[in-house]
Write a protein that holds these residues in place. Sequence first.
Motif, mmCIF file in Angstrom:
data_model
loop_
_atom_site.group_PDB
_atom_site.id
_atom_site.type_symbol
_atom_site.label_atom_id
_atom_site.label_comp_id
_atom_site.label_asym_id
_atom_site.label_seq_id
_atom_site.Cartn_x
_atom_site.Cartn_y
_atom_site.Cartn_z
ATOM 1 N N THR A 1 7.117 56.934 57.624
ATOM 2 C CA THR A 1 7.360 57.484 59.038
ATOM 3 C C THR A 1 6.676 59.128 59.072
ATOM 4 O O THR A 1 6.274 59.112 60.306
ATOM 5 N N SER A 2 6.552 59.712 58.051
ATOM 6 C CA SER A 2 5.718 60.775 58.035
ATOM 7 C C SER A 2 4.284 60.750 58.216
ATOM 8 O O SER A 2 3.434 61.191 58.998
ATOM 9 N N LEU A 3 3.955 59.511 57.667
ATOM 10 C CA LEU A 3 2.645 59.089 58.033
ATOM 11 C C LEU A 3 2.289 58.772 59.444
ATOM 12 O O LEU A 3 1.146 59.027 59.696
ATOM 13 N N ARG A 4 3.093 58.081 59.858
ATOM 14 C CA ARG A 4 2.955 57.638 61.406
ATOM 15 C C ARG A 4 2.822 58.782 62.095
ATOM 16 O O ARG A 4 1.777 58.804 63.203
ATOM 17 N N LYS A 5 3.742 60.031 61.987
ATOM 18 C CA LYS A 5 3.734 60.969 62.957
ATOM 19 C C LYS A 5 2.121 61.914 62.701
ATOM 20 O O LYS A 5 1.517 62.313 63.662
ATOM 21 N N ALA A 6 1.869 61.877 61.369
ATOM 22 C CA ALA A 6 0.541 62.415 61.022
ATOM 23 C C ALA A 6 -0.601 62.004 61.734
ATOM 24 O O ALA A 6 -1.595 62.637 62.287
ATOM 25 N N ALA A 7 -0.411 60.561 61.915
ATOM 26 C CA ALA A 7 -1.571 59.829 62.479
ATOM 27 C C ALA A 7 -1.471 59.870 63.975
ATOM 28 O O ALA A 7 -2.469 60.148 64.758
ATOM 29 N N GLY A 8 -0.340 60.161 64.633
ATOM 30 C CA GLY A 8 0.036 60.331 65.918
ATOM 31 C C GLY A 8 -0.798 61.961 66.337
ATOM 32 O O GLY A 8 -1.281 62.016 67.271
ATOM 33 N N GLU A 9 -0.468 62.752 65.492
ATOM 34 C CA GLU A 9 -0.973 64.223 65.717
ATOM 35 C C GLU A 9 -2.460 64.210 65.525
ATOM 36 O O GLU A 9 -3.253 64.865 66.302
ATOM 37 N N ALA A 10 -3.149 63.427 64.902
ATOM 38 C CA ALA A 10 -4.462 63.522 64.516
ATOM 39 C C ALA A 10 -5.280 62.823 65.762
ATOM 40 O O ALA A 10 -6.460 63.195 65.953
ATOM 41 N N LYS A 11 -4.605 61.831 66.397
ATOM 42 C CA LYS A 11 -5.330 61.453 67.503
ATOM 43 C C LYS A 11 -5.097 61.893 68.866
ATOM 44 O O LYS A 11 -5.496 61.421 70.050
ATOM 45 N N VAL A 12 -4.304 62.775 68.953
ATOM 46 C CA VAL A 12 -3.916 63.491 70.244
ATOM 47 C C VAL A 12 -5.044 63.999 71.226
ATOM 48 O O VAL A 12 -5.204 63.639 72.275
ATOM 49 N N GLU A 13 -5.978 64.655 70.577
ATOM 50 C CA GLU A 13 -7.184 65.405 71.107
ATOM 51 C C GLU A 13 -8.060 64.009 71.758
ATOM 52 O O GLU A 13 -8.430 64.150 72.793
ATOM 53 N N SER A 14 -8.475 62.932 70.847
ATOM 54 C CA SER A 14 -9.088 61.708 71.273
ATOM 55 C C SER A 14 -8.350 61.119 72.560
ATOM 56 O O SER A 14 -9.039 60.347 73.293
ATOM 57 N N ALA A 15 -6.991 61.003 72.267
ATOM 58 C CA ALA A 15 -6.080 60.227 73.335
ATOM 59 C C ALA A 15 -6.173 60.855 74.438
ATOM 60 O O ALA A 15 -6.377 60.334 75.880
#
Length: 491
Positions: free
Chosen positions: A309-323
């Motif tokens: 779950t923590s890994l999923r959150k980190a992945a979400g944070e990492a792609k905010v700019e590109s999204a």
Amino acid sequence: MNLNDMLSDIGVSPTTVSSTSTATVRPGDTAIPLYDFQREAVEHALRSNTDQYGYIGLEMGLGKTPCGISIAVGCKDAGVTPTLIIVPPSLRINWVREIKKFAPGLKGYVLKGTKPHDIPADADVLVMGDSSVMAWHESLIGQVGALVVDEAHRFKNRESKRSKALDTLSKSITGPRVLMSGTPMPNGRHAELAKQIDVLGNGAWSDIGGIGGFWQNYAPQTDSWGGRGNNDSEGLHKRMTNSWFFRRLRDDVIEMPNKGRTSLALEGKGKAVSKYKRMHEDIISFLADNNDGKVTAGQQRAEALIRLTSLRKAAGEAKVESAVTHIRELLDSEPGGVFVVAEHGDVMDGLIAGLSKYNATTVRGGMSDTAKAEAVDSFNSGTSRVLVGQITAAGVGLTLHGDGRNHRVVIVQLPWTPADLKQAEDRLHRIGQTKDVHVEIALCAIDNIWTIDERLWGILEAKNFNTTSAIDGDGEYLLSSAQDSLLDTYR
């Protein structure tokens, strides 16, 4: 304006509760006629002349709300009042509006909060958020003529106090008891049906071979932890659909615009990438150090899922700019709005800030009903061109297509299950949509790393997004098996 103010022109006056009747209920006529398949669903739920119970399992987007309103009208016609309609809290205003549209003659009242109070004697309909069931159920015993539960799968947890309270309340209701959900088993487990069947009553259990037969034949225990598996899904499907369960898919009953789903790789950027890489190495190390790489149950498995779950959150944070960049390009290249789906608050905040020039709005947990309704109205009218929805708060019941104005969905954070994904994207792909719906699954891409997004998407694609065969007669999906498959990819 609060919910009760919105209902005031329907006409209620707080006195005492009305008496109920055990008369046979038939489908009620609505101001806007039901589609044939909706009428058929209501007739099936009310098929008996005595104990009336049923489960309306129309696929998402086929209009279960008008079915529930037709039942309430039929109950009023038969003198079985009031009908208690239990819905997710975020849908209370939507139900109020739909009642006023489909049955303006119904007198309704909204039950809110945790302090029960007197119920109007002339109320035909009571609308209540499912989070209030625990507080209200004792005071409603013997005071309700019929029961309709929208998004009934939210009562799938047999041990939750809310589910037990609904079960207790339902046993006092002599009129129709009807459940509605397009995803009765969102995690694919037969056991998720049990508490819902309790609400329907002993007749529903008898129809599928009894409680003991259900656990033995369809959901046998699989481990010493009390885990339950699936067995004979085809047999369960037949017994359900031959008795109380009514299922129709969109392709079977109505011509709808197409829906396409594609994946989109978005580059991970910023400090969140370094954070993700550390977590990535951490979960690999954790799984390697425990049970020779096999974490199967108990505390170790729970810890592994927390790390996922923590890994999923980190992945979400990492792609905010590109999204944000991608969504801006969509909005600048064509008219209409984009429904953006995420899960974690930090990710949602980043998306809203990055898309503020489009008057981005949101539906998320903790908002008032009025605030959620205003956000939905703004998006449907075009005042706001972006709605960032939290998967649990905006993933059910809402209609967001704006009569065809909005037909793009970007899933920035992929949910665990196909059912949750379909629920979210079908906020746009439902009756009233006039354009093809385009759904993009945004996957975090980081050099030299197979990210959790890519792993989970591969697993969900392999499942072909089927619900369980007990519902549709084909396919099989278990949340636990997907989670185990995902853990296996890190070993």
